[in-house]
Write an enzyme that holds these catalytic residues in place. Structure first.
Site, PDB file in Angstrom:
ATOM      1  N   LYS A 274    -101.754  60.141 -39.128  1.00 46.39           N
ATOM      2  CA  LYS A 274    -102.199  59.317 -40.312  1.00 46.39           C
ATOM      3  C   LYS A 274    -101.921  58.012 -40.230  1.00 46.39           C
ATOM      4  CE  LYS A 274    -100.508  58.645 -44.728  1.00 46.39           C
ATOM      5  NZ  LYS A 274    -100.502  57.420 -44.886  1.00 46.39           N
TER       6      LYS A 274
ATOM      7  N   CYS B 227     -99.132  54.985 -52.361  1.00 46.16           N
ATOM      8  CA  CYS B 227     -98.114  55.751 -53.086  1.00 46.16           C
ATOM      9  C   CYS B 227     -97.292  54.702 -53.897  1.00 46.16           C
ATOM     10  CB  CYS B 227     -97.117  56.024 -51.931  1.00 46.16           C
ATOM     11  SG  CYS B 227     -97.919  57.716 -51.173  1.00 46.16           S
TER      12      CYS B 227
ATOM     13  N   ARG C 171     -93.889  47.392 -53.079  1.00 39.38           N
ATOM     14  CA  ARG C 171     -95.020  47.128 -52.079  1.00 39.38           C
ATOM     15  C   ARG C 171     -95.596  46.244 -51.839  1.00 39.38           C
ATOM     16  NH1 ARG C 171     -96.673  53.149 -49.699  1.00 39.38           N
ATOM     17  NH2 ARG C 171     -96.471  51.954 -47.979  1.00 39.38           N
TER      18      ARG C 171
ATOM     19  N   ASP D 139     -90.285  58.369 -44.483  1.00 40.56           N
ATOM     20  CA  ASP D 139     -91.198  59.231 -44.762  1.00 40.56           C
ATOM     21  C   ASP D 139     -90.849  60.699 -44.691  1.00 40.56           C
ATOM     22  OD1 ASP D 139     -93.089  57.196 -45.299  1.00 40.56           O
ATOM     23  OD2 ASP D 139     -94.233  57.773 -43.584  1.00 40.56           O
TER      24      ASP D 139
ATOM     25  N   ILE E 105     -85.262  51.793 -47.282  1.00 36.23           N
ATOM     26  CA  ILE E 105     -86.791  50.968 -47.027  1.00 36.23           C
ATOM     27  C   ILE E 105     -87.383  51.074 -48.417  1.00 36.23           C
ATOM     28  CG2 ILE E 105     -88.716  51.239 -45.519  1.00 36.23           C
ATOM     29  CD1 ILE E 105     -86.403  51.224 -43.592  1.00 36.23           C
TER      30      ILE E 105
ATOM     31  N   ARG F 167    -103.825  63.479 -48.770  1.00 40.72           N
ATOM     32  CA  ARG F 167    -103.824  62.267 -48.266  1.00 40.72           C
ATOM     33  C   ARG F 167    -103.309  62.187 -46.836  1.00 40.72           C
ATOM     34  NH1 ARG F 167    -100.975  57.777 -50.889  1.00 40.72           N
ATOM     35  NH2 ARG F 167    -101.710  56.861 -48.955  1.00 40.72           N
TER      36      ARG F 167
END
Ligand code: UD1
Length: 416
Positions: free
Chosen positions: A22, A116, A121, A305, A327, A397
């Protein structure tokens, strides 16, 4: 219903093919806007983020032809520069179109991107970098207008490592007038994939895979055909599923060279890992032990992730362990739900301390974001009894068919 139902407790056995990445394909689709002619992208994952991106590109007058996992993009007709707010709001990667669209049309109007809910962000690094390249940006309450009379090369030194900002600046630079240097660039494999795609199309980029990228602007890019690499995060999720449930699985096509930190973390928990060109074989026969301390970091470190998936696995390991997130500031959203399943987790800001338990109990859970949602599904596969994970759409997603993949390994789960 938008849910996944799981009957947990089975060990996993068998093999699963790993889908295309992705995070690699989204910026590559944006890069297709820069190409003079048709580009063909193979191994494109069938996931909702890709569908959103393709719809967004169609709304900008790209012609898209999708046949299974192959997508052909013809961006010859791109003329529009106002992105539909409903698409931009739901997917952070729509920001990826900014650099490419400015190169194509010189002006873009868009909402701030969604995505997300794993932290604030911001996109300040993207906008700051583009300003340096000759873009005038007027920010509004809910978005911004960006305009340039022509992108020019610039020297960027990113104050923090950002995957998205690195990608956007690469996209803006390849057709810019002059040379661009990106210092402190992110080195994630998805950036290497983007650069490989662009180089194949005629871009001049040096330093690929390092933290200093040098880009010489060219007049135009030509048609290209490119195969998207396998998704290291999906592979890592299924590896963590094997850690949770026990068993022996083969992750067919898993990119082992990109997964060194993940394999090392799994090995430190007692898994047997065998890497080959074909994929990764994982064996988890004994009970798992806590890793000596797991900390997320930029590539080649342990990926943020996969933090939730490994947290799920740690809840069932022997001993006590600490997992630290460096992060994103809001990425432990699944902790209350894992606790509801019986996990013992103590949360302190960006760190969690886990005391392993023998079993988790199935219950009703709610995905709140993509990777956390997938982690709840694998926790459900390991738990005793029935679990339901609501909000399946978050998981879709990024995962083509998580139920099919886990069932092919012997788990019992289905869409509801
Ligand atoms: C990408 C990945 C995501 C992954 C993340 C980190 C895609 C589509 N998404 O997200 O799956 O979790 O990299 O590996 O590839 N930041 C700023 N200002 C900016 C941009 C970022 O402060 O303008 C901060 C972020 O808040 C975060 C850090 O930088 O704390 C890293 O974010 P970044 O690498 O940009 O993540 P994304 O590109 O959004």
């Amino acid at each position: 219903m938008d849910a996944i139902q799981i009957y947990g407790g089975n060990c996993l056995h068998g093999q699963v093919r790993i889908q295309g990445s992705k995070n690699a394909v989204l910026p590559i689709l944006a890069a297709a806007l820069l190409i003079d002619g048709v580009c063909e992208i193979e191994n494109c994952p069938a996931i909702s983020d890709v569908y959103h991106m393709l719809r967004l590109m169609e709304s900008l007058c790209c012609t898209i032809d999708r046949n299974g996992h192959t997508v052909r993009v013809d961006a010859a007709g791109v003329s529009r520069c106002d992105m539909p707010p409903d698409s931009v709001g739901v997917m952070r990667s729509s920001i990826m179109l900014l650099g490419a669209l400015l190169a194509r049309t010189g002006s873009v109007s868009m909402q701030y991107p969604g995505g997300c809910v794993i932290g604030s962000r911001p996109i300040d690094l993207h906008l700051e970098g583009l300003r340096k390249m000759g873009v005038v940006i007027r920010e509004r309450e809910d978005g911004f207008d960006a305009e340039t009379k022509g992108l020019t090369g610039a020297v960027h030194r990113l104050p923090i490592v950002s995957v998205g900002a690195t990608e956007n600046l690469v996209l803006a630079a390849v057709l810019a007038n002059g040379n661009t240097v990106i210092e402190n660039a992110a080195k994630e494999p998805e950036i290497t994939a983007l650069c490989d795609f662009l180089i194949k199309a005629g871009a001049k980029i040096e330093g690929v895979g390092t933290k200093r990228l040098c880009i010489r602007g060219v007049e135009k890019l030509h048609e290209v055909s490119y195969k998207v690499p396998a998704d290291r995060i999906v592979a890592g999720t299924y590896l963590a599923a094997c850690l949770c449930c026990g068993g022996e699985v083969f992750l067919k096509g898993a990119p082992c060279m990109q997964m060194k930190a993940v394999s090392a973390a799994a090995a430190s928990m007692g898994a047997g890992i065998e890497e080959s060109k074909e994929g990764i074989a994982v064996t988890c026969i004994e009970r798992r032990v806590m890793p000596p301390g797991l900390i997320t970091a930029c590539y080649p470190g342990f990926p943020t992730d996969l933090q939730s998936a490994f947290l799920a696995a740690m809840t069932l390991a022997d001993g006590e362990g600490v997992l630290e997130e460096t992060i994103f500031e809001n990425r432990f959203r699944i902790v209350p739900q894992l606790r509801q399943m019986g996990a013992r987790i103590d949360c302190q800001k960006n760190k969690v301390c886990v005391s392993g338990v023998r079993t988790l109990c199935g219950t009703t859970l709610r995905a709140e974001e993509l990777r956390g949602g997938a982690a709840l599904v694998i926790a459900g596969c390991a738990a005793q009894g029935r679990s339901v994970v609501k909000n399946r759409h978050f998981i879709e997603r990024g995962y083509e068919d998580i139920c099919h993949d886990l069932c092919s390994l012997g788990a019992r789960c289905k869409k509801e």
